[in-house]
Design a protein around this motif. Structure first.
Motif, PDB file in Angstrom:
ATOM      1  N   GLY A  44      31.037   9.575  -6.993  1.00  0.00           N
ATOM      2  CA  GLY A  44      31.914  10.654  -6.517  1.00  0.00           C
ATOM      3  C   GLY A  44      31.842  11.181  -5.018  1.00  0.00           C
ATOM      4  N   PHE A  45      31.043  10.496  -4.296  1.00  0.00           N
ATOM      5  CA  PHE A  45      31.090  10.831  -2.719  1.00  0.00           C
ATOM      6  C   PHE A  45      30.960   9.378  -1.983  1.00  0.00           C
ATOM      7  N   ALA A  46      31.238   9.522  -0.906  1.00  0.00           N
ATOM      8  CA  ALA A  46      31.189   8.382   0.056  1.00  0.00           C
ATOM      9  C   ALA A  46      29.876   8.131   0.648  1.00  0.00           C
ATOM     10  N   LEU A  47      29.486   6.783   0.746  1.00  0.00           N
ATOM     11  CA  LEU A  47      28.428   6.363   1.366  1.00  0.00           C
ATOM     12  C   LEU A  47      28.659   6.024   2.792  1.00  0.00           C
ATOM     13  N   PHE A  48      29.741   5.878   3.257  1.00  0.00           N
ATOM     14  CA  PHE A  48      29.745   5.501   4.600  1.00  0.00           C
ATOM     15  C   PHE A  48      31.194   6.089   5.381  1.00  0.00           C
ATOM     16  N   GLN A  49      31.222   6.379   6.468  1.00  0.00           N
ATOM     17  CA  GLN A  49      32.359   6.518   6.985  1.00  0.00           C
ATOM     18  C   GLN A  49      32.642   5.745   8.361  1.00  0.00           C
ATOM     19  N   ARG A  50      33.615   5.165   8.633  1.00  0.00           N
ATOM     20  CA  ARG A  50      34.069   4.338   9.842  1.00  0.00           C
ATOM     21  C   ARG A  50      34.259   5.121  10.963  1.00  0.00           C
ATOM     22  N   GLN A  51      33.524   4.872  11.926  1.00  0.00           N
ATOM     23  CA  GLN A  51      33.603   5.438  13.290  1.00  0.00           C
ATOM     24  C   GLN A  51      33.667   4.577  14.321  1.00  0.00           C
ATOM     25  N   ARG A  52      34.483   4.587  15.110  1.00  0.00           N
ATOM     26  CA  ARG A  52      34.807   3.632  16.122  1.00  0.00           C
ATOM     27  C   ARG A  52      34.579   2.249  15.779  1.00  0.00           C
ATOM     28  N   GLY A  53      35.128   1.885  14.639  1.00  0.00           N
ATOM     29  CA  GLY A  53      35.050   0.406  14.099  1.00  0.00           C
ATOM     30  C   GLY A  53      33.823   0.150  13.560  1.00  0.00           C
ATOM     31  N   LEU A  55      30.557   1.291  10.805  1.00  0.00           N
ATOM     32  CA  LEU A  55      30.102   2.043   9.112  1.00  0.00           C
ATOM     33  C   LEU A  55      28.912   2.729   9.765  1.00  0.00           C
ATOM     34  N   VAL A  56      29.173   4.073   9.563  1.00  0.00           N
ATOM     35  CA  VAL A  56      27.998   5.321   9.582  1.00  0.00           C
ATOM     36  C   VAL A  56      27.809   5.688   8.406  1.00  0.00           C
ATOM     37  N   PRO A  57      26.317   5.705   7.964  1.00  0.00           N
ATOM     38  CA  PRO A  57      25.945   6.197   6.674  1.00  0.00           C
ATOM     39  C   PRO A  57      26.158   7.785   6.635  1.00  0.00           C
ATOM     40  N   THR A  58      26.656   8.315   5.527  1.00  0.00           N
ATOM     41  CA  THR A  58      26.656   9.602   5.173  1.00  0.00           C
ATOM     42  C   THR A  58      25.466  10.275   4.871  1.00  0.00           C
ATOM     43  N   ARG A  59      25.554  11.437   5.023  1.00  0.00           N
ATOM     44  CA  ARG A  59      24.127  12.271   4.712  1.00  0.00           C
ATOM     45  C   ARG A  59      23.741  11.946   3.114  1.00  0.00           C
ATOM     46  N   GLU A  60      24.618  11.676   2.314  1.00  0.00           N
ATOM     47  CA  GLU A  60      24.055  11.313   1.008  1.00  0.00           C
ATOM     48  C   GLU A  60      23.591  10.129   0.967  1.00  0.00           C
ATOM     49  N   ALA A  61      24.205   9.135   1.832  1.00  0.00           N
ATOM     50  CA  ALA A  61      23.284   7.591   1.927  1.00  0.00           C
ATOM     51  C   ALA A  61      22.010   7.698   2.293  1.00  0.00           C
ATOM     52  N   GLN A  62      22.004   8.528   3.540  1.00  0.00           N
ATOM     53  CA  GLN A  62      20.468   8.491   4.008  1.00  0.00           C
ATOM     54  C   GLN A  62      19.635   9.081   3.396  1.00  0.00           C
ATOM     55  N   ILE A  63      19.832   9.983   2.167  1.00  0.00           N
ATOM     56  CA  ILE A  63      19.057  10.624   1.175  1.00  0.00           C
ATOM     57  C   ILE A  63      18.614   9.588   0.284  1.00  0.00           C
ATOM     58  N   LEU A  64      19.730   8.752  -0.105  1.00  0.00           N
ATOM     59  CA  LEU A  64      19.473   7.678  -1.408  1.00  0.00           C
ATOM     60  C   LEU A  64      18.534   6.377  -0.653  1.00  0.00           C
ATOM     61  N   TYR A  65      18.769   6.212   0.815  1.00  0.00           N
ATOM     62  CA  TYR A  65      18.191   4.732   0.915  1.00  0.00           C
ATOM     63  C   TYR A  65      16.848   4.810   0.839  1.00  0.00           C
ATOM     64  N   PRO A  66      15.823   5.693   0.934  1.00  0.00           N
ATOM     65  CA  PRO A  66      14.410   5.415   0.760  1.00  0.00           C
ATOM     66  C   PRO A  66      14.178   5.077  -0.612  1.00  0.00           C
ATOM     67  N   GLN A  67      14.895   5.775  -1.202  1.00  0.00           N
ATOM     68  CA  GLN A  67      14.516   5.517  -2.879  1.00  0.00           C
ATOM     69  C   GLN A  67      15.069   3.911  -3.163  1.00  0.00           C
ATOM     70  N   VAL A  68      16.386   3.543  -2.531  1.00  0.00           N
ATOM     71  CA  VAL A  68      16.692   2.131  -2.653  1.00  0.00           C
ATOM     72  C   VAL A  68      15.688   1.164  -2.250  1.00  0.00           C
ATOM     73  N   GLU A  69      14.916   1.636  -0.890  1.00  0.00           N
ATOM     74  CA  GLU A  69      14.092   0.626  -0.404  1.00  0.00           C
ATOM     75  C   GLU A  69      13.009   0.577  -1.139  1.00  0.00           C
ATOM     76  N   GLN A  70      12.554   1.510  -1.906  1.00  0.00           N
ATOM     77  CA  GLN A  70      11.368   1.688  -2.546  1.00  0.00           C
ATOM     78  C   GLN A  70      11.601   0.792  -3.868  1.00  0.00           C
ATOM     79  N   LEU A  71      12.949   0.669  -4.421  1.00  0.00           N
ATOM     80  CA  LEU A  71      13.149  -0.105  -5.601  1.00  0.00           C
ATOM     81  C   LEU A  71      13.235  -1.535  -5.061  1.00  0.00           C
ATOM     82  N   PHE A  72      13.763  -1.762  -4.115  1.00  0.00           N
ATOM     83  CA  PHE A  72      13.682  -3.142  -3.572  1.00  0.00           C
ATOM     84  C   PHE A  72      12.132  -3.723  -3.333  1.00  0.00           C
TER      85      PHE A  72
END
Length: 300
Positions: A44-53, A55-72
């Motif tokens: 229900g929300f974007a993970l990336f935004q395209r800026q100048r060609g 992909l830039v992570p959104t604020r939500e993606a940056q919050i999710l990423y540490p948990q994803v790293e822990q999962l991996f």
């Protein structure tokens, strides 16, 4: 998020683009784009935004990423455990962990005897600090570990192999002639002499520190080191005397240092550790016997 969504998200965060993530995952770029779009739709929300060609992570993606790293990281641990369980079923391989103090003299002697009995067995060896050895054995990533003063752990079976006394290793000419003629040195006689000190959290360093407090002796530390062989090397280069275990002192160059028993005697237990769970290993049993014999010969 499904696991496939997480894989693609993680790959994009690592590589910075969908195309590079697709190559990393060995899938096509359209397939990776579809998985990303489906993940964002479910979230229900974007993970990336395209800026100048880019992909830039959104604020939500940056919050999710540490948990994803822990999962991996946890997934990697599962894969290592599965691999170790698979390897533990082999009857032609022995996986050994050892502290550095036992790796230069004692373990090679023990391996010589072991290889004479089991010439076809492949042996893998890794030298680690004691806490890492215990953790790896709990994860069943090895068959046996050799440590000094190993801490009790409910998932490990300890076996006492020998007691290695703490010895004084001093550069030639540092200790007075009467001490050398006597053949032993007291802690009190080391006061005022430069010392290579082992770290306070080290097992041997802890024992020496306790003995000094009991004898009301204050030693002058010129250096603090993390490994026993570093202490031995400094002594052999004439920098300071070292108080180290007899296993490490077995490799001392007697033409450069004097090696004397320390009084009062400080014993350092040498232990074999094995996982408590799972079937026993006959090869690990044989290796423990060989190490016990090597210790008896070296420590005499």
């Amino acid at each position: 998020m499904r696991l496939r969504h997480i894989e693609v998200f993680h790959a994009i965060m690592l590589t910075g683009s969908v195309s590079a993530a697709a190559r990393l995952l060995n899938v096509t770029q359209p397939a990776a784009s579809r998985v990303l779009a489906h993940a964002e739709l479910q979230l229900g929300f974007a993970l990336f935004q395209r800026q100048r060609g880019r992909l830039v992570p959104t604020r939500e993606a940056q919050i999710l990423y540490p948990q994803v790293e822990q999962l991996f990281g946890q997934l990697d641990a599962v894969q290592r455990l599965a691999a170790s369980l698979r390897e533990s079923q082999r009857e032609d391989e022995l996986r050994i962990l050892t502290v550095f103090a036992l790796s230069l003299e004692l373990l090679p002697r023990a391996l010589g005897a072991f290889h004479a009995q089991y010439p076809q067995v492949r042996v893998s060896i890794d030298a680690l600090h004691s806490p890492h050895i215990a953790a790896a054995l709990v994860r069943q990533e090895a068959d046996i570990g050799f440590v000094l003063t190993g801490a009790a752990h409910p998932a490990l079976l300890p076996e006492h192999l020998a007691d290695a006394a703490v010895l004084c290793v001093a550069p030639r000419g540092l200790l007075p002639a009467p001490v050398l003629q006597r053949g032993t040195v007291h802690l009190q006689e080391l006061q005022g002499l430069a010392l290579v000190q082992l770290a306070a959290n080290d097992p041997v360093g802890t024992l020496v520190g306790h003995a000094c407090r009991q004898a009301d002796v204050q030693l002058q530390a010129r250096y603090t080191v993390q490994t026993y062989h570093a202490a031995l090397a400094l002594a052999q280069h004439g920098q300071a005397l070292a108080l180290i275990d007899a296993c490490t002192a077995a490799s001392a160059d007697r033409s450069r240092v004097d090696v004397l028993p320390l009084l009062p005697r400080i014993d350092v237990p040498v232990q074999a550790l094995r996982p408590a769970q799972g079937p026993g290993s006959l090869l690990a049993d044989a290796m423990a016997r060989c190490m016990r014999q090597a210790l008896a010969q070296a420590l005499g």
